[in-house]
Structure formats: structure tokens, C-alpha cells
Design a protein around this motif. Structure first.
Motif, PDB file in Angstrom:
ATOM      1  N   ILE A   6      36.697  27.871-107.576  1.00  0.00           N
ATOM      2  CA  ILE A   6      35.837  26.945-107.859  1.00  0.00           C
ATOM      3  C   ILE A   6      34.879  27.387-109.253  1.00  0.00           C
ATOM      4  CG2 ILE A   6      33.484  26.092-107.286  1.00  0.00           C
ATOM      5  CD1 ILE A   6      34.497  26.420-104.458  1.00  0.00           C
ATOM      6  N   ALA A   7      34.689  28.855-109.090  1.00  0.00           N
ATOM      7  CA  ALA A   7      34.266  29.483-110.473  1.00  0.00           C
ATOM      8  C   ALA A   7      35.137  29.026-111.603  1.00  0.00           C
ATOM      9  CB  ALA A   7      34.158  30.835-110.093  1.00  0.00           C
ATOM     10  N   LYS A   8      36.324  29.156-111.490  1.00  0.00           N
ATOM     11  CA  LYS A   8      37.392  29.053-112.543  1.00  0.00           C
ATOM     12  C   LYS A   8      37.128  27.420-113.013  1.00  0.00           C
ATOM     13  CE  LYS A   8      41.839  29.519-113.517  1.00  0.00           C
ATOM     14  NZ  LYS A   8      43.207  29.254-112.873  1.00  0.00           N
ATOM     15  N   LEU A   9      37.202  26.504-112.303  1.00  0.00           N
ATOM     16  CA  LEU A   9      37.019  25.074-112.661  1.00  0.00           C
ATOM     17  C   LEU A   9      35.813  24.787-113.298  1.00  0.00           C
ATOM     18  CD1 LEU A   9      38.185  23.081-109.600  1.00  0.00           C
ATOM     19  CD2 LEU A   9      39.219  22.767-112.087  1.00  0.00           C
ATOM     20  N   VAL A  10      34.590  25.473-112.851  1.00  0.00           N
ATOM     21  CA  VAL A  10      33.437  25.132-113.326  1.00  0.00           C
ATOM     22  C   VAL A  10      33.472  25.787-114.981  1.00  0.00           C
ATOM     23  CG1 VAL A  10      30.789  25.472-113.386  1.00  0.00           C
ATOM     24  CG2 VAL A  10      32.226  25.079-111.179  1.00  0.00           C
ATOM     25  N   ALA A  11      33.961  27.194-114.960  1.00  0.00           N
ATOM     26  CA  ALA A  11      33.798  27.969-116.384  1.00  0.00           C
ATOM     27  C   ALA A  11      34.641  27.170-117.034  1.00  0.00           C
ATOM     28  CB  ALA A  11      34.444  29.241-116.117  1.00  0.00           C
ATOM     29  N   GLU A  12      35.821  26.603-116.810  1.00  0.00           N
ATOM     30  CA  GLU A  12      36.778  25.907-117.809  1.00  0.00           C
ATOM     31  C   GLU A  12      36.278  24.647-118.392  1.00  0.00           C
ATOM     32  OE1 GLU A  12      40.367  24.755-115.726  1.00  0.00           O
ATOM     33  OE2 GLU A  12      41.184  26.987-115.715  1.00  0.00           O
ATOM     34  N   ARG A  13      35.363  23.960-117.339  1.00  0.00           N
ATOM     35  CA  ARG A  13      34.771  22.713-117.923  1.00  0.00           C
ATOM     36  C   ARG A  13      33.528  23.100-118.710  1.00  0.00           C
ATOM     37  NH1 ARG A  13      32.426  18.641-118.944  1.00  0.00           N
ATOM     38  NH2 ARG A  13      32.394  16.804-118.028  1.00  0.00           N
ATOM     39  N   PHE A  14      32.770  24.059-118.417  1.00  0.00           N
ATOM     40  CA  PHE A  14      31.490  23.996-119.169  1.00  0.00           C
ATOM     41  C   PHE A  14      31.425  25.514-120.017  1.00  0.00           C
ATOM     42  CE2 PHE A  14      30.446  21.390-115.742  1.00  0.00           C
ATOM     43  CZ  PHE A  14      29.747  20.541-116.117  1.00  0.00           C
ATOM     44  N   GLY A  15      32.335  26.089-120.040  1.00  0.00           N
ATOM     45  CA  GLY A  15      32.460  27.294-121.152  1.00  0.00           C
ATOM     46  C   GLY A  15      31.361  28.119-120.952  1.00  0.00           C
ATOM     47  N   GLU A  16      30.753  28.271-122.308  1.00  0.00           N
ATOM     48  CA  GLU A  16      29.630  29.381-122.542  1.00  0.00           C
ATOM     49  C   GLU A  16      28.323  29.015-121.778  1.00  0.00           C
ATOM     50  OE1 GLU A  16      28.894  29.998-126.552  1.00  0.00           O
ATOM     51  OE2 GLU A  16      30.714  30.986-126.714  1.00  0.00           O
ATOM     52  N   VAL A  18      28.299  28.234-118.461  1.00  0.00           N
ATOM     53  CA  VAL A  18      28.364  29.287-117.282  1.00  0.00           C
ATOM     54  C   VAL A  18      28.005  30.635-117.831  1.00  0.00           C
ATOM     55  CG1 VAL A  18      29.576  30.066-115.473  1.00  0.00           C
ATOM     56  CG2 VAL A  18      29.982  27.732-116.496  1.00  0.00           C
ATOM     57  N   VAL A  19      26.679  31.208-117.258  1.00  0.00           N
ATOM     58  CA  VAL A  19      26.257  32.590-117.884  1.00  0.00           C
ATOM     59  C   VAL A  19      26.900  33.749-116.652  1.00  0.00           C
ATOM     60  CG1 VAL A  19      24.083  33.536-118.549  1.00  0.00           C
ATOM     61  CG2 VAL A  19      24.120  31.134-118.303  1.00  0.00           C
ATOM     62  N   GLY A  20      26.983  33.306-115.608  1.00  0.00           N
ATOM     63  CA  GLY A  20      27.391  34.347-114.923  1.00  0.00           C
ATOM     64  C   GLY A  20      28.066  33.823-113.561  1.00  0.00           C
ATOM     65  N   VAL A  21      29.212  34.661-112.973  1.00  0.00           N
ATOM     66  CA  VAL A  21      29.886  34.477-111.833  1.00  0.00           C
ATOM     67  C   VAL A  21      29.781  36.084-110.872  1.00  0.00           C
ATOM     68  CG1 VAL A  21      31.781  33.839-110.605  1.00  0.00           C
ATOM     69  CG2 VAL A  21      31.148  32.745-112.748  1.00  0.00           C
ATOM     70  N   VAL A  22      29.146  35.755-109.812  1.00  0.00           N
ATOM     71  CA  VAL A  22      28.874  36.818-108.995  1.00  0.00           C
ATOM     72  C   VAL A  22      29.676  36.584-107.848  1.00  0.00           C
ATOM     73  CG1 VAL A  22      27.304  38.383-107.952  1.00  0.00           C
ATOM     74  CG2 VAL A  22      26.803  37.490-109.928  1.00  0.00           C
ATOM     75  N   ALA A  23      30.968  37.029-107.671  1.00  0.00           N
ATOM     76  CA  ALA A  23      31.814  36.790-106.603  1.00  0.00           C
ATOM     77  C   ALA A  23      31.418  37.814-105.181  1.00  0.00           C
ATOM     78  CB  ALA A  23      33.292  36.855-106.863  1.00  0.00           C
ATOM     79  N   GLU A  24      30.887  39.010-105.764  1.00  0.00           N
ATOM     80  CA  GLU A  24      30.930  39.909-104.662  1.00  0.00           C
ATOM     81  C   GLU A  24      29.819  40.029-103.972  1.00  0.00           C
ATOM     82  OE1 GLU A  24      29.654  41.847-108.704  1.00  0.00           O
ATOM     83  OE2 GLU A  24      31.348  40.698-107.771  1.00  0.00           O
ATOM     84  N   ALA A  25      28.562  39.020-104.119  1.00  0.00           N
ATOM     85  CA  ALA A  25      27.617  38.535-103.145  1.00  0.00           C
ATOM     86  C   ALA A  25      28.144  38.302-101.807  1.00  0.00           C
ATOM     87  CB  ALA A  25      26.675  38.104-103.952  1.00  0.00           C
ATOM     88  N   ILE A  26      27.066  38.469-101.019  1.00  0.00           N
ATOM     89  CA  ILE A  26      27.306  38.050 -99.515  1.00  0.00           C
ATOM     90  C   ILE A  26      27.473  36.348 -99.511  1.00  0.00           C
ATOM     91  CG2 ILE A  26      26.618  37.792 -97.278  1.00  0.00           C
ATOM     92  CD1 ILE A  26      24.696  40.079 -97.762  1.00  0.00           C
ATOM     93  N   THR A  97      20.299  28.998-111.580  1.00  0.00           N
ATOM     94  CA  THR A  97      19.777  29.033-112.905  1.00  0.00           C
ATOM     95  C   THR A  97      18.466  29.800-113.278  1.00  0.00           C
ATOM     96  OG1 THR A  97      19.565  27.577-114.878  1.00  0.00           O
ATOM     97  CG2 THR A  97      18.386  26.920-112.692  1.00  0.00           C
ATOM     98  N   ILE A  98      18.453  30.376-114.089  1.00  0.00           N
ATOM     99  CA  ILE A  98      17.361  31.060-114.313  1.00  0.00           C
ATOM    100  C   ILE A  98      16.208  30.465-115.527  1.00  0.00           C
ATOM    101  CG2 ILE A  98      16.468  33.413-115.118  1.00  0.00           C
ATOM    102  CD1 ILE A  98      18.905  34.722-113.673  1.00  0.00           C
ATOM    103  N   LEU A  99      14.965  30.541-115.349  1.00  0.00           N
ATOM    104  CA  LEU A  99      13.869  29.907-116.006  1.00  0.00           C
ATOM    105  C   LEU A  99      13.046  31.077-116.411  1.00  0.00           C
ATOM    106  CD1 LEU A  99      13.220  26.751-113.863  1.00  0.00           C
ATOM    107  CD2 LEU A  99      14.630  26.883-115.854  1.00  0.00           C
ATOM    108  N   PRO A 100      12.388  30.814-117.727  1.00  0.00           N
ATOM    109  CA  PRO A 100      11.395  31.804-117.670  1.00  0.00           C
ATOM    110  C   PRO A 100       9.933  31.425-116.843  1.00  0.00           C
ATOM    111  CG  PRO A 100      11.319  29.889-119.666  1.00  0.00           C
ATOM    112  CD  PRO A 100      12.657  29.893-118.459  1.00  0.00           C
ATOM    113  N   ARG A 101       8.897  32.265-116.809  1.00  0.00           N
ATOM    114  CA  ARG A 101       8.045  31.766-115.828  1.00  0.00           C
ATOM    115  C   ARG A 101       7.086  30.917-116.403  1.00  0.00           C
ATOM    116  NH1 ARG A 101       4.544  34.846-113.913  1.00  0.00           N
ATOM    117  NH2 ARG A 101       4.426  34.118-111.791  1.00  0.00           N
ATOM    118  N   TRP A 102       7.155  30.977-117.669  1.00  0.00           N
ATOM    119  CA  TRP A 102       6.187  29.870-118.354  1.00  0.00           C
ATOM    120  C   TRP A 102       6.830  29.302-119.649  1.00  0.00           C
ATOM    121  CZ3 TRP A 102       2.194  28.568-115.391  1.00  0.00           C
ATOM    122  CH2 TRP A 102       1.741  29.796-114.875  1.00  0.00           C
ATOM    123  N   LYS A 103       6.813  28.213-119.968  1.00  0.00           N
ATOM    124  CA  LYS A 103       7.669  27.584-121.030  1.00  0.00           C
ATOM    125  C   LYS A 103       7.127  27.985-122.265  1.00  0.00           C
ATOM    126  CE  LYS A 103       8.644  23.011-122.953  1.00  0.00           C
ATOM    127  NZ  LYS A 103       8.021  21.655-123.362  1.00  0.00           N
TER     128      LYS A 103
END
Lengths: 174, 401
Positions: A6-16, A18-26, A97-103
Motif C-alpha cells: 500500500i505504501a509503495k502504491l501511495v508513494a509512487e502516485r504522490f512522490g514527494e 509522502v513525507v514518511g512511511v513507518v512500517a515498524e510501528a504497531i 499529517t502534521i500541522l503547525p500548532r498555529w497557522k
């Protein structure tokens, strides 16, 4: 489908975007840029190999150090977490997705992210809840209003620096 | 007088009146708690129904990030207070998944017995009060009499009748007292014929069928789109039950158990009552089907409890030790959903390594199930609103948290 595929498909389509893929998390997750969220969501739902038709929930997590004993990793930020599932293919995915606390760093200006309401209707109330309690503005939401707190409530209670008001409509707090 | 752009015949027969806003709740008996629904009506027809929630908001999530996971357990059973055991289980399993802590065999079967009993209790409230909403008082008394017996059983195991905090992280607070299994068996034997009585009073009752069949039809795609789960989703014909299709961390609890997922697929239910076919007026996804799924699930839960009691008495060893009150948690983020009586109840814990979670999150099933209300009520009659609302079986404590 396995997470890596899944991660590969998304990364192929959206390139940069996609900021991170963490596969080792629970619960392994994919992190994307805030501005790409709605587009990625639509892709995840419509791509025949993925078909993520079910949105479980949207969670906001505020990372801000308020207690000197509890250090946070990285910058102060707000993380939005989307839990998805495909009832057709029976696989799950966590989208982040990661957002700043304030715009723009201006205190009081809520961070913004595109709404996924048009992709999953579940998001309608969940985004209102995140807006209400966490203070994130969802662009393109049909009716972004407070849902759990009263309309005239001030502040967003689940933020780590939230201070409970001393008084509300003549009712004493604390 | 001719109206421009409108067929004169239509204009003549048009009996449209002024639109009126009606406030239903927050103290209305058929809203099942403090829910306010604003109805925009045209005569008897509802054009729009907007639910307003939040009257019972208690900041449970904020409390969750200020207390340790075991201290949060009493707050979880105040979410869906009609199924406290299932709420305790959801949070316990979520934290156990983070701790990678497996409960002993005996505790696993103990949990199955307890949560399935609570599922029956919750479905009894749903069916009983649903009759009440539609003007039939008797089934309510029958259902609550049986529910009392289940609460007596719970009182024996943990001393509480509504807010148990019994299932905890690492197992349960105490083992069954001696002689409890016999009492449970006695209850099941008494309850079995009552299900048929409830069927006779409600399910096959002509008035009940006319009030519910074909009302509030929820197509499967809409149900999935709105995140509806539990009997609401299965009532739309989607055979989806987390006890079978969920996270392995949850489904392993039901390993070795036999049960049907109650949903009408290909025109028939996996369990059928001989001589009592589905009424012709019922459409898949309507109020009647949502109600019927719950009734059939009661029987499935009884089967699960019987299997559980047999497995429990054969299992060796203890029921496990609860973790320490302020035990340090490993770092990580975990999300887990369980099949609560009202739908999929999800819990999430974000831990930074301290004893107190960084963030605790509860995804409520009733919250999503209620969000579909405005979709279902569009164009229905005012009298159908309680029928639709009752068939969704919501609990406001869980919606508002």
C-alpha cells in the motif's frame, strides 16, 4: 494487501508529498503533507486495488511541552491521524499529517487542512469534533461548527496549553 | 391565480403550508437521553432533521490524558453505560495491545461470557425501549425483567449494577464467585423462552411491523459512507462483525468459538425462525431489520456464553493479574476497535513512555450512527422520527463522552 505494498502504491502516485512511511510501528502509518490529504484520501478510496471505503475516525494529537518532566520529541505540532479500512479487501491503514500548532506561527490563527468530507461522510462530524476540541480548521467543510462544546465556548479543550475558564455564562468553574 | 413557471394544476393542488421548526428534545423521552433534534417540517413531513449533541460532554478524553490507563477504566464504563463491560474491554484490550500483554486462557473465556451477557442486556434495552417509543408498553417490562437478572449476575461478580470497572488491563478484577456459573446457566434457561415471547409481542406484531417496515431505509453504501457499524450496518445487509473481521488482537478472544454474523445476505438470515418469515413489507436496511438483527444477536450471544462457560470450566490456571496502577507504558500509538453492542467502539492510546498516556481517544459508535439521522429522516413523517431514532439505538453518554 500488505502495508508495504500500500505504501509503495501511495508513494509512487504522490512522490514527494509522502513525507514518511513507518512500517515498524504497531499500527504502521503513512505520513503525507497537509495540503495533499484530500487528494490522497480520494486516491485511497477510489483506487481499485486499495478501496479504503471506511473511515474509522479522525484523531488530533497536540504535541506541546507543558510539563518540564515530559519532553516531547521534535517541534511543537498537531498530528492528525486518520484510521482507514477497506471492507472489500480487508486491509487497514493509518494516514497521518502534521500541522503547525498555529497557522504561520501567529497565536490564535488555527492551522488549516483540506477536508475529506466529500470522500467519507463520517468525516463530517469527526472533523467538527477535531475543530471543536483540538482547533484545526478544515477547508471545504460544509458546516464547520462546534459540536460538543457550546457555540460560544472559547478555546479548544484538548490543546495542551488550554486553560479552563474561571467562568462561563455566570457559572463558576473550578 | 396562475403562478409563473408552475403547472396550474399542480399549483391548485399544492397544499404546502409554512415551514415550521420543531425542537425535539433535549428532554424528550424518545430521544433516549439528552439529544436535541431540530426538525424543519412542512405539515407532517420532515424536510430536515438536525441533531444537536454535546449536552452530556464530560471531557472524557481530556481526563484520559491526566490519569493512568487503569484509572481511566471507570470513565470508560460511563460512556456507554448500558454496556459498561464492553467499554472496559475495549480500553483494556487497547492498552494490552500496546503492552503486548496477553491474558490467560481462563480470563479470555471469562471476558467472553461477561461481554456477551452485557450485549444481551444492551439489546434488551434497545428492544424494550423501542417498543415503548412506538407505543407498546408490555415488551418493555418483559425485557427489563430479564435485564435485571443479568444485572444481578453482574452484581455478584463485581458489586456494581451499571458501572462495573470489572474487566481491567491484564484480566479482570476478580474471578467468578462460586456457584455463579450455575446461576448464569439458570438465567440462560429462563431467558430462552422469553426471546420467543418478545418476538411474539414485537417482531411479529402487525402494528409494530407497520410502524417499522419500510421506514428509514439505510442502503449499505450510505451506511458504510457514514461509518455506521454494529446492528445498524448489519441491518443493511453487510455481514461485518469485528468479532470475526476485526483486529487479530481482538478476534483471538473469540478463537474456537462458533457463532453466526447476523445479517441478511442473499435474501436470508443465517438463523431463521421456522414459521416466521421476514414480513413482506420489510425492506433491507429499514427500522424493522435493524431491530431484528439485535433480537437474533441475543440468541447468538447465548450460544457464545454457553460455549464460554464450558471452555471456562475446562481452562486451567488463574485469571491473571491487573497491571500496576501507575505502570510505565511503552512508547507508541495503538488503535483498537471492538464490537460493542451498539457498534464498533474504538480506543486509541498515544504514549510517550510515561505512566500517563499522552493522548487517549475514544471513537464512539453511536456518534457515527447518529450522524446518519438527518439522511434517514429526510422526507419522513414526524411520527416516524422516534421510530428511526430508536432503531439506531444510541446512547448519549457515548456520543458526548
Amino acid at each position: 494487501m500488505e502495508f508495504s505494498e500500500i505504501a509503495k502504491l501511495v508513494a509512487e502516485r504522490f512522490g514527494e508529498r509522502v513525507v514518511g512511511v513507518v512500517a515498524e510501528a504497531i499500527d504502521p502509518w503513512i505520513e503525507v503533507l497537509p495540503e495533499a490529504v484530500a487528494e490522497v484520501a480520494r486516491f485511497l478510496r477510489d483506487e481499485p486495488r486499495l478501496r479504503f471505503d471506511f473511515l474509522h475516525c479522525i484523531t488530533g494529537v497536540d504535541y506541546l511541552q507543558t510539563d518540564p518532566k515530559r519532553k516531547i520529541e521534535g517541534q511543537p505540532r498537531i498530528e492528525l491521524i486518520y484510521h482507514l479500512e477497506s471492507m472489500v479487501h480487508r486491509h487497514r491503514l493509518v494516514l497521518k499529517t502534521i500541522l503547525p500548532r498555529w497557522k504561520d506561527g501567529v497565536e490564535g490563527q488555527l492551522p488549516e487542512v483540506p477536508s475529506v468530507c466529500s470522500v467519507w461522510s463520517t468525516a463530517n462530524w469527526h472533523e467538527r469534533e477535531v475543530y471543536d476540541l483540538m482547533g484545526v480548521r478544515f477547508l471545504g467543510h460544509p458546516r464547520l461548527e462546534r459540536i460538543l462544546c457550546p457555540e460560544d465556548w472559547e478555546g479548544h479543550p484538548l490543546r495542551k496549553d488550554y486553560v479552563m475558564p474561571l467562568e462561563y455564562q455566570g457559572i463558576r468553574g473550578r | 391565480m396562475a403562478v409563473e413557471g408552475v403547472d396550474p394544476e399542480v399549483a391548485e393542488c399544492d397544499v404546502r403550508t409554512d415551514e415550521i421548526l420543531i425542537n425535539m428534545g433535549p428532554q424528550h423521552p424518545s430521544t433516549h437521553g439528552v439529544l436535541r433534534v431540530v426538525l424543519r417540517t412542512d405539515g407532517e413531513v420532515v424536510l430536515e432533521a438536525t441533531p444537536h449533541i454535546g449536552y452530556l460532554h464530560r471531557c472524557a478524553e481530556k481526563i484520559g490524558e491526566n490519569v493512568s490507563p487503569r484509572q481511566w477504566i471507570p470513565y470508560t464504563d460511563r460512556m456507554d453505560y448500558l454496556a459498561g463491560m464492553n467499554m472496559n474491554l475495549g480500553w483494556s484490550l487497547c492498552v494490552e495491545k500496546l503492552l503486548k500483554l496477553e491474558v490467560p486462557e481462563k480470563a479470555r473465556h471469562l471476558r467472553v461470557i461477561i461481554v456477551e451477557l452485557n450485549r444481551i442486556a444492551s439489546h434488551l434495552v434497545a428492544a424494550g425501549t423501542y417498543g415503548l417509543d412506538l407505543g407498546s408498553f408490555t415488551p418493555f417490562m418483559y425485557a427489563f425483567r430479564e435485564r435485571e437478572k443479568i444485572y444481578d449476575l453482574f452484581e455478584l461478580v463485581c458489586g456494581a449494577r451499571l458501572t462495573y470497572s470489572y474487566i481491567t488491563i491484564g484480566g479482570a478484577m476478580a474471578d467468578f464467585p462460586s456457584g455463579w456459573l450455575e446461576k448464569c446457566e439458570k438465567f440462560l434457561n429462563e431467558f430462552e423462552p422469553v426471546v420467543d415471547e418478545l418476538h411474539a409481542l414485537l417482531t411479529d406484531n402487525t402494528i409494530f411491523i407497520r410502524r417499522t417496515a419500510g421506514i428509514g431505509v439505510l442502503p449499505a453504501e450510505v451506511a458504510i459512507d457514514y461509518g455506521c457499524t454494529g446492528p445498524v450496518l448489519r441491518g443493511s445487509g453487510v455481514a461485518w462483525d469485528l468479532r470475526r473481521d476485526g483486529d487479530p488482537w481482538y478476534t483471538r478472544m473469540y478463537e474456537g468459538y462458533e457463532f453466526h454474523v447476523i445479517a441478511q445476505t442473499n435474501g436470508r438470515y443465517p438463523v431463521e425462525r421456522p414459521g416466521h418469515p421476514v414480513p413482506k413489507a420489510a425492506v433491507l436496511g429499514d427500522c424493522w431489520h435493524r431491530y431484528y438483527v439485535r433480537m437474533l444477536e441475543c440468541v447468538e450471544s447465548m450460544r457464545l456464553i454457553r460455549q464460554g462457560m464450558e471452555k471456562y470450566s475446562r481452562a486451567k490456571g488463574g485469571i491473571g493479574e491487573p497491571i500496576k496502577l501507575m505502570q510505565k507504558l511503552p512508547k507508541g500509538e495503538v488503535y483498537l476497535e471492538t464490537e460493542a453492542p451498539k457498534g464498533q467502539m474504538g480506543f486509541m492510546i498515544v504514549s510517550d513512555g510515561a505512566a500517563i498516556p499522552w493522548r487517549a481517544r475514544a471513537r464512539s459508535s453511536s456518534f457515527c450512527n447518529l450522524s446518519v439521522l438527518s439522511e434517514l429522516c429526510r422526507g419522513c413523517l414526524i411520527a416516524d422520527v422516534p421510530a428511526i431514532l430508536g432503531s439506531l439505538d444510541i446512547v448519549l453518554g457515548e456520543i458526548d463522552r
